[in-house]
Design an enzyme around this catalytic site. Structure first.
Site, PDB file in Angstrom:
ATOM      1  N   LYS A 144      -1.206  -9.528   2.638  1.00  0.00           N
ATOM      2  CA  LYS A 144      -0.549  -9.065   3.866  1.00  0.00           C
ATOM      3  C   LYS A 144      -1.487  -8.116   4.593  1.00  0.00           C
ATOM      4  O   LYS A 144      -2.218  -7.359   3.943  1.00  0.00           O
ATOM      5  CB  LYS A 144       0.761  -8.330   3.531  1.00  0.00           C
ATOM      6  CG  LYS A 144       1.474  -7.771   4.748  1.00  0.00           C
ATOM      7  CD  LYS A 144       2.869  -7.268   4.427  1.00  0.00           C
ATOM      8  CE  LYS A 144       2.931  -5.862   3.891  1.00  0.00           C
ATOM      9  NZ  LYS A 144       2.348  -4.821   4.761  1.00  0.00           N
ATOM     10  N   GLU A 146      -1.746  -5.586   8.395  1.00  0.00           N
ATOM     11  CA  GLU A 146      -0.894  -4.940   9.402  1.00  0.00           C
ATOM     12  C   GLU A 146      -1.434  -5.131  10.820  1.00  0.00           C
ATOM     13  O   GLU A 146      -2.644  -5.129  11.035  1.00  0.00           O
ATOM     14  CB  GLU A 146      -0.800  -3.432   9.117  1.00  0.00           C
ATOM     15  CG  GLU A 146       0.008  -3.109   7.893  1.00  0.00           C
ATOM     16  CD  GLU A 146       0.274  -1.612   7.739  1.00  0.00           C
ATOM     17  OE1 GLU A 146      -0.065  -0.812   8.640  1.00  0.00           O
ATOM     18  OE2 GLU A 146       0.841  -1.241   6.691  1.00  0.00           O
ATOM     19  N   ASP A 190       0.835  -1.202   0.000  1.00  0.00           N
ATOM     20  CA  ASP A 190       0.000   0.000   0.000  1.00  0.00           C
ATOM     21  C   ASP A 190       0.873   1.256   0.000  1.00  0.00           C
ATOM     22  O   ASP A 190       0.365   2.373  -0.091  1.00  0.00           O
ATOM     23  CB  ASP A 190      -1.008  -0.013   1.153  1.00  0.00           C
ATOM     24  CG  ASP A 190      -0.346  -0.028   2.517  1.00  0.00           C
ATOM     25  OD1 ASP A 190       0.902  -0.120   2.582  1.00  0.00           O
ATOM     26  OD2 ASP A 190      -1.077   0.040   3.526  1.00  0.00           O
ATOM     27  N   SER A 191       2.200   1.071   0.051  1.00  0.00           N
ATOM     28  CA  SER A 191       3.108   2.209  -0.173  1.00  0.00           C
ATOM     29  C   SER A 191       2.879   2.799  -1.563  1.00  0.00           C
ATOM     30  O   SER A 191       3.273   3.933  -1.830  1.00  0.00           O
ATOM     31  CB  SER A 191       4.573   1.781  -0.009  1.00  0.00           C
ATOM     32  OG  SER A 191       4.839   0.597  -0.735  1.00  0.00           O
ATOM     33  N   ASP A 212      -1.128  -6.273  -0.604  1.00  0.00           N
ATOM     34  CA  ASP A 212      -1.331  -5.618   0.692  1.00  0.00           C
ATOM     35  C   ASP A 212      -2.813  -5.250   0.846  1.00  0.00           C
ATOM     36  O   ASP A 212      -3.374  -4.562  -0.017  1.00  0.00           O
ATOM     37  CB  ASP A 212      -0.500  -4.313   0.694  1.00  0.00           C
ATOM     38  CG  ASP A 212       0.220  -4.096   1.997  1.00  0.00           C
ATOM     39  OD1 ASP A 212       0.035  -4.896   2.932  1.00  0.00           O
ATOM     40  OD2 ASP A 212       0.999  -3.126   2.064  1.00  0.00           O
ATOM     41  N   GLU A 258       8.878  -4.164  10.769  1.00  0.00           N
ATOM     42  CA  GLU A 258       9.275  -2.847  10.247  1.00  0.00           C
ATOM     43  C   GLU A 258       9.735  -1.937  11.378  1.00  0.00           C
ATOM     44  O   GLU A 258       9.011  -1.726  12.370  1.00  0.00           O
ATOM     45  CB  GLU A 258       8.109  -2.202   9.474  1.00  0.00           C
ATOM     46  CG  GLU A 258       8.482  -0.811   8.948  1.00  0.00           C
ATOM     47  CD  GLU A 258       7.537  -0.260   7.887  1.00  0.00           C
ATOM     48  OE1 GLU A 258       6.651  -0.994   7.417  1.00  0.00           O
ATOM     49  OE2 GLU A 258       7.700   0.929   7.534  1.00  0.00           O
TER      50      GLU A 258
HETATM   51  O1  KIV Z   1       3.502  -1.159   1.684  1.00  0.00           O
HETATM   52  C1  KIV Z   1       4.680  -1.523   1.745  1.00  0.00           C
HETATM   53  O2  KIV Z   1       5.516  -1.194   0.902  1.00  0.00           O
HETATM   54  C2  KIV Z   1       5.061  -2.359   2.885  1.00  0.00           C
HETATM   55  C3  KIV Z   1       6.505  -2.715   3.018  1.00  0.00           C
HETATM   56  C4  KIV Z   1       7.272  -1.589   3.574  1.00  0.00           C
HETATM   57  C5  KIV Z   1       6.684  -3.958   3.826  1.00  0.00           C
HETATM   58  O3  KIV Z   1       4.259  -2.713   3.661  1.00  0.00           O
END
Ligand code: KIV
Length: 294
Positions: A128, A130, A59-60, A98, A197
């Site tokens: 994934k 969080e 989600d970055s 994500d 992280e």
């Molecule tokens: O969204 C992302 O890029 C992440 C990584 C930093 C693990 O969650």
């Protein structure tokens, strides 16, 4: 001994597609696991050609690709479109999608439904999510629904405000114990792997001794089973805030700007296009055409 791979399982680069058992095997053998984010077809092709093990459509993307100020605003539909594009550029790495903020927290049912979309609509191998707390129950529900889940503890950007901002976690004994508790609960819930992280290396090393699943670190020191970096940080494409753990291996933004500026200058100075970029026509055909026009 592992079974001999079938020819159609081997990619053009001669690599086997990454699977959950191979990832676990890498941990057992002490072979570092390489993970990187990718958000579209070209970045996925780069990840594929570079031979990484795991690709995360993180989600970055909210910040690096979509220009939002944080990861919070990105929607499931936006991430699904990016994940589907990344899927088309990948053969061998494991593809993890994500789950964005707001797409899994409300209930186990919501979490399973969103995870299923990442598998069905974008072709992800895993998802994934969080945090600990209620995310443990969500992770268990997704794993029970047959979808591999990766956990993520320490600095969890989706809830950074509640953590006091984008800062390292686990720097007090109490907070380190909380991160440990979350990591163990996610493992017990059925996560196949977990991201650490921004936690002190010594804390990561302690927690590692209690975990059987592969741990992928980002700002968690050198003792984790693998490392992950954000594609745009690694290549120097994104110029927003770069955390101290984001090592840059290139400065592509500068090269991209210089190339586009050179193109603009060429157009303005009438240096582009040249004859080599231009189609020709038989002179007789041209004369006939001109005659037609009168
Ligand atoms: O969204 C992302 O890029 C992440 C990584 C930093 C693990 O969650």
């Amino acid at each position: 001994m592992s079974a001999v791979p079938k020819a159609d399982q081997v990619t053009a680069q001669g690599r086997l597609p990454m699977t959950l058992p191979r990832l676990a095997e890498k941990k057992q053998l002490g072979e570092p696991i390489v993970m990187i984010t990718a958000y579209d077809y070209p970045s996925a092709e780069v990840a594929e050609a570079s031979g990484v093990d795991v690709v995360l459509v993180g989600d970055s993307a909210a910040m690096t690709v979509l220009g939002y100020p944080s990861t919070v605003p990105v929607s499931t539909d936006e991430l699904l479109m990016l994940a589907a594009a990344a899927r088309r550029g990948l053969r061998s790495p494991l593809l993890v999608g994500d789950l964005p903020f707001g797409s899994y927290e409300a209930s186990d049912e919501q979490a399973v439904a969103t995870a299923q979309r990442f598998v069905k609509e974008a072709g992800c191998d895993a998802v994934k999510l969080e945090g600990g707390g209620t995310s443990v129950s969500r992770a268990r529900a997704i794993a029970d629904a047959g979808i591999p889940v990766m956990g993520h503890v320490g600095l969890t950007p989706q809830t950074a405000t509640a953590l006091g901002g984008y800062r390292a976690q686990g720097r007090t004994a109490q907070r380190a114990a909380e991160v440990t508790r979350d990591a163990l609960a996610l493992q017990e819930a059925g996560c196949f792997s977990i991201v650490f992280e921004a936690i002190p290396a010594a804390v990561a090393a302690e927690i590692m001794t209690r975990l059987q699943i592969p741990v992928i670190g980002i700002g968690a020191g050198a003792d984790t089973d693998g490392q992950v970096l954000v594609f745009h940080d690694l290549l120097g494409i994104y110029e927003g805030h770069a955390p101290r753990f984001a090592k840059r291996y290139a400065e592509l933004k500068g090269q991209m700007v210089a190339a586009v500026a050179e193109y603009a200058d060429d157009v303005r100075q009438r240096r582009f296009p040249g004859p080599e970029h231009t189609y020709s026509i038989d002179p007789e055909e041209l004369a006939a055409f001109q005659a037609q026009l009168g």
